[in-house]
Write a protein that holds these residues in place. Sequence first.
Motif, mmCIF file in Angstrom:
data_model
loop_
_atom_site.group_PDB
_atom_site.id
_atom_site.type_symbol
_atom_site.label_atom_id
_atom_site.label_comp_id
_atom_site.label_asym_id
_atom_site.label_seq_id
_atom_site.Cartn_x
_atom_site.Cartn_y
_atom_site.Cartn_z
ATOM 1 N N GLY A 40 -0.148 -18.403 -6.086
ATOM 2 C CA GLY A 40 0.383 -18.089 -4.754
ATOM 3 C C GLY A 40 1.474 -17.040 -4.793
ATOM 4 O O GLY A 40 1.522 -16.140 -3.950
ATOM 5 N N LYS A 41 2.358 -17.141 -5.798
ATOM 6 C CA LYS A 41 3.440 -16.167 -5.932
ATOM 7 C C LYS A 41 2.886 -14.768 -6.163
ATOM 8 O O LYS A 41 3.298 -13.802 -5.515
ATOM 9 C CB LYS A 41 4.355 -16.563 -7.083
ATOM 10 N N SER A 42 1.937 -14.663 -7.071
ATOM 11 C CA SER A 42 1.357 -13.350 -7.377
ATOM 12 C C SER A 42 0.592 -12.782 -6.185
ATOM 13 O O SER A 42 0.644 -11.570 -5.928
ATOM 14 C CB SER A 42 0.428 -13.460 -8.581
ATOM 15 N N ALA A 43 -0.105 -13.664 -5.470
ATOM 16 C CA ALA A 43 -0.851 -13.185 -4.305
ATOM 17 C C ALA A 43 0.085 -12.684 -3.214
ATOM 18 O O ALA A 43 -0.173 -11.644 -2.590
ATOM 19 C CB ALA A 43 -1.745 -14.300 -3.766
ATOM 20 N N LEU A 44 1.170 -13.400 -2.978
ATOM 21 C CA LEU A 44 2.111 -12.943 -1.947
ATOM 22 C C LEU A 44 2.788 -11.634 -2.332
ATOM 23 O O LEU A 44 3.010 -10.764 -1.481
ATOM 24 C CB LEU A 44 3.164 -14.025 -1.692
ATOM 25 N N GLU A 45 3.112 -11.474 -3.612
ATOM 26 C CA GLU A 45 3.695 -10.208 -4.056
ATOM 27 C C GLU A 45 2.700 -9.063 -3.878
ATOM 28 O O GLU A 45 3.068 -7.959 -3.465
ATOM 29 C CB GLU A 45 4.115 -10.311 -5.523
ATOM 30 N N SER A 46 1.433 -9.321 -4.180
ATOM 31 C CA SER A 46 0.405 -8.284 -4.028
ATOM 32 C C SER A 46 0.188 -7.934 -2.567
ATOM 33 O O SER A 46 -0.010 -6.767 -2.218
ATOM 34 C CB SER A 46 -0.903 -8.746 -4.652
ATOM 35 N N MET A 47 0.207 -8.958 -1.689
ATOM 36 C CA MET A 47 0.042 -8.693 -0.259
ATOM 37 C C MET A 47 1.217 -7.911 0.300
ATOM 38 O O MET A 47 1.045 -7.102 1.223
ATOM 39 C CB MET A 47 -0.105 -10.011 0.505
ATOM 40 N N ALA A 48 2.404 -8.144 -0.246
ATOM 41 C CA ALA A 48 3.568 -7.395 0.232
ATOM 42 C C ALA A 48 3.479 -5.925 -0.169
ATOM 43 O O ALA A 48 3.922 -5.051 0.570
ATOM 44 C CB ALA A 48 4.846 -8.010 -0.328
ATOM 45 N N ILE A 53 -5.238 -5.229 1.614
ATOM 46 C CA ILE A 53 -6.177 -6.011 0.805
ATOM 47 C C ILE A 53 -5.948 -7.508 0.940
ATOM 48 O O ILE A 53 -6.476 -8.300 0.160
ATOM 49 C CB ILE A 53 -6.082 -5.623 -0.685
ATOM 50 N N SER A 54 -5.185 -7.916 1.951
ATOM 51 C CA SER A 54 -4.812 -9.329 2.056
ATOM 52 C C SER A 54 -6.020 -10.245 2.268
ATOM 53 O O SER A 54 -6.033 -11.373 1.773
ATOM 54 C CB SER A 54 -3.797 -9.526 3.173
ATOM 55 N N GLY A 55 -7.050 -9.792 2.977
ATOM 56 C CA GLY A 55 -8.226 -10.630 3.210
ATOM 57 C C GLY A 55 -8.977 -10.954 1.929
ATOM 58 O O GLY A 55 -9.298 -12.111 1.650
ATOM 59 N N ASP A 56 -9.266 -9.930 1.140
ATOM 60 C CA ASP A 56 -9.963 -10.129 -0.134
ATOM 61 C C ASP A 56 -9.107 -10.922 -1.116
ATOM 62 O O ASP A 56 -9.599 -11.782 -1.837
ATOM 63 C CB ASP A 56 -10.337 -8.795 -0.762
ATOM 64 N N LEU A 57 -7.831 -10.620 -1.110
ATOM 65 C CA LEU A 57 -6.921 -11.294 -2.035
ATOM 66 C C LEU A 57 -6.800 -12.770 -1.703
ATOM 67 O O LEU A 57 -6.753 -13.619 -2.592
ATOM 68 C CB LEU A 57 -5.557 -10.610 -1.981
ATOM 69 N N ARG A 58 -6.765 -13.097 -0.423
ATOM 70 C CA ARG A 58 -6.658 -14.497 -0.009
ATOM 71 C C ARG A 58 -7.891 -15.280 -0.453
ATOM 72 O O ARG A 58 -7.781 -16.407 -0.942
ATOM 73 C CB ARG A 58 -6.479 -14.577 1.500
ATOM 74 N N ALA A 59 -9.063 -14.689 -0.313
ATOM 75 C CA ALA A 59 -10.289 -15.363 -0.737
ATOM 76 C C ALA A 59 -10.303 -15.590 -2.244
ATOM 77 O O ALA A 59 -10.658 -16.677 -2.718
ATOM 78 C CB ALA A 59 -11.502 -14.554 -0.312
ATOM 79 N N ASN A 60 -9.894 -14.587 -2.997
ATOM 80 C CA ASN A 60 -9.841 -14.734 -4.452
ATOM 81 C C ASN A 60 -8.794 -15.758 -4.870
ATOM 82 O O ASN A 60 -8.979 -16.488 -5.844
ATOM 83 C CB ASN A 60 -9.552 -13.386 -5.114
#
Length: 86
Positions: A40-48, A53-60
Amino acid sequence: MELLFILLQEVAGNAIGYMGAGIGAGIAVIGAGIGIGNIGKSALESMARQPEISGDLRANMIVAAALVEGAAFFGIIVCLLVILLR
């Protein structure tokens, strides 16, 4: 409630082995919590950094979290089998 009573009666026989199984289940849950937190931490940093790419990242992220959780459930089931089939 009756199942809990049966489990407690089984544990009274050989406390060391059952305590080890309980500790193993706890470690599996703690490891899964740390792993999902890191995902979750890495995904939120990537979305920021790249909001597009937040849609694809959330699914992954959900797929990866499910795999980590599945591994934790496997560890818990093994520990329960140690307790119940001993």
